[in-house]
Enzyme design. Structure first.
Site, PDB file in Angstrom:
ATOM      1  N   LYS A   1      19.916  13.651 -32.093  1.00 51.10           N
ATOM      2  CA  LYS A   1      18.923  14.147 -31.135  1.00 51.10           C
ATOM      3  C   LYS A   1      18.734  15.647 -31.325  1.00 51.10           C
ATOM      4  CE  LYS A   1      20.417  10.809 -27.674  1.00 51.10           C
ATOM      5  NZ  LYS A   1      21.272  10.790 -26.484  1.00 51.10           N
TER       6      LYS A   1
ATOM      7  N   ARG B   1      35.226   9.007 -18.037  1.00 47.40           N
ATOM      8  CA  ARG B   1      34.542   9.605 -16.878  1.00 47.40           C
ATOM      9  C   ARG B   1      35.160   9.151 -15.550  1.00 47.40           C
ATOM     10  NH1 ARG B   1      28.092   9.542 -18.336  1.00 47.40           N
ATOM     11  NH2 ARG B   1      27.989  11.674 -19.138  1.00 47.40           N
TER      12      ARG B   1
ATOM     13  N   GLY C   1      28.285  12.908 -25.884  1.00 45.05           N
ATOM     14  CA  GLY C   1      28.963  11.622 -26.022  1.00 45.05           C
ATOM     15  C   GLY C   1      29.511  11.327 -27.404  1.00 45.05           C
TER      16      GLY C   1
ATOM     17  N   GLY D   1      23.780  15.604 -21.692  1.00 42.10           N
ATOM     18  CA  GLY D   1      22.579  16.359 -21.338  1.00 42.10           C
ATOM     19  C   GLY D   1      22.858  17.514 -20.384  1.00 42.10           C
TER      20      GLY D   1
HETATM   21  C1  3PG Z   1      24.681  10.694 -18.949  1.00 40.31           C
HETATM   22  O1  3PG Z   1      25.326   9.738 -19.352  1.00 40.31           O
HETATM   23  O2  3PG Z   1      24.118  11.503 -19.686  1.00 40.31           O
HETATM   24  C2  3PG Z   1      24.604  10.896 -17.464  1.00 40.31           C
HETATM   25  O3  3PG Z   1      25.358   9.943 -16.783  1.00 40.31           O
HETATM   26  C3  3PG Z   1      23.175  10.924 -17.016  1.00 40.31           C
HETATM   27  O4  3PG Z   1      22.550   9.724 -17.287  1.00 40.31           O
HETATM   28  P1  3PG Z   1      20.975   9.709 -17.499  1.00 40.31           P
HETATM   29  O5  3PG Z   1      20.733  10.437 -18.807  1.00 40.31           O
HETATM   30  O6  3PG Z   1      20.572   8.262 -17.529  1.00 40.31           O
HETATM   31  O7  3PG Z   1      20.358  10.445 -16.344  1.00 40.31           O
HETATM   32 MG    MG Z   2      22.107  11.209 -20.958  1.00 43.17          MG
END
Ligand code: 3PG
Ligand code: MG
Length: 349
Positions: free
Chosen positions: A178, A37, A306, A329
């Site tokens: 999930k 990232r 991820g 997400g």
């Molecule tokens: C992620 O890793 O999904 C983003 O950086 C958002 O993080 P968060 O889900 O803690 O808002």
């Molecule tokens: Mg997240």
């Protein structure tokens, strides 16, 4: 899809620019464990420097700090050091973890004002956080002239292709633990796909009943484990019929072949979620087989989330995937057809 205006259109020379990047990366022993990232955030920062920005203030959240002790664990320091190594420039300043201020997640205007103070314009490049309406991703866009960064735009362009007219066959591969997060995407995209392949925990959940109005391709066999353990005894069993009390922790060899064949002739592929517990070598083959199949496919291939992203890197095939999303997400919500608050706050192109 609505296109936000690009940072390329901004006159940044001599200006102080506030940049929201998604530098929320995994840490290990106080160091950045995976800098994908951070590297993905460089092009926007480089553009601003090249175009003569006087100062570039980069901000990001890191983790989900809640307590006072979390402040040490989630300090932005390791990220700041890592970024300085990749892009040494005195004009770059990395602000402390935005979530150390309780105003951030509340989208508090006072916190947004503090971020905006002394800045001339705002660039949001944090695609991975664009589904959050927080001060640094949304609130501040209402206080400063706002533009979309290069990564944010590239994510919207590539993921957006899946929402429009796609080249067929269009194949979706879904898995992971999930399950609830993925149902929305399948509801939105599944009917438009030619094949929907489902593995991992999702396949287990769908055994009794599918919530989808379209046909899905489920595993025919699984790698069953005697217990939920990396070294558990394993056996290949028919899907839905493992030995009493055993757990299906990966797709089996027959399913690997069937899924690979279903991906081979695709012209468009979207893959999200591993086929099993691939962190454990005994249950990794299914996920790696899908990673290789997606990489071998000549069509337009997108991997998001991820775990599946980590799998394509571990399988050594990342350079043969058309687009690897930096959003988990955020990518899912976009593909669910939702508007992302961080994008909506930027004026249109
Ligand atoms: C992620 O890793 O999904 C983003 O950086 C958002 O993080 P968060 O889900 O803690 O808002
Ligand atoms: Mg997240």
């Amino acid at each position: 899809m609505r296109a936000p205006r690009s940072v390329r259109e901004a006159d940044v020379s001599g200006r102080v620019v506030l940049v929201r990047s998604d530098l929320n990366v995994p840490l290990e022993d106080g160091r950045v464990a995976d800098d994908a990232r951070i590297r993905a955030s460089l092009p926007t920062l480089e553009l601003l420097l090249e175009r003569g920005a006087a100062a570039v203030r980069v901000c990001s959240h890191l983790g989900r700090p809640r307590t006072e002790e979390d402040r040490a664990r989630f300090s932005i320091d390791p990220v700041r050091k890592h970024l300085a190594g990749l892009l040494p420039d005195e004009r770059i300043e990395v602000l402390e973890n935005t979530r150390f201020d309780p105003g951030e997640t509340a989208n508090d205007e006072a916190f947004a004002r503090r971020l905006a103070e002394g800045c001339d314009l705002y660039v949001n490049d944090a695609f991975g956080s664009a589904h959050r309406a927080h001060s640094s991703t949304e609130g501040v866009a209402r206080l400063l002239p706002a533009y979309a960064g290069l990564l944010l735009l590239a994510e919207l362009e590539h993921l957006g292709k899946l929402l429009g007219e796609v080249e067929r066959p269009f194949v979706i591969v879904s898995g992971g633990a999930k399950v609830a997060d993925k149902v929305g995407v399948l509801r939105n995209l599944g009917s438009r796909a030619d094949r929907v392949l489902i593995g991992g925990k999702m396949a287990e959940d769908l055994r009794a009943e599918s919530p989808f109005p379209f046909e899905v391709m489920l595993p025919s066999d699984v790698v069953a484990a005697a217990s939920f353990d990396a070294d558990a005894e394993t056996v290949v069993a028919p899907y839905g019929d493992p030995p009493e009390g055993w757990l299906g922790l990966d797709i089996g060899p027959q399913t690997r072949e069937a899924f690979a064949a279903a991906i081979a002739d695709a012209r468009t592929v979207f893959w999200n979620g591993p086929m099993g517990v691939f962190e454990w070598p005994r249950f990794a083959e299914g996920t790696f087989a899908v990673a290789r199949a997606v990489a071998d496919c000549d069509g337009f291939t997108v991997v998001g989330g991820g775990d599946s992203v980590r799998a394509v890197y571990e399988a050594g095939v990342a350079d043969r995937i058309s687009w690897i999303s930096t959003g988990g997400g955020a990518a899912l919500e976009l593909l669910e057809g939702k508007e992302l608050p961080g994008v909506a706050a930027i004026p249109e192109a």
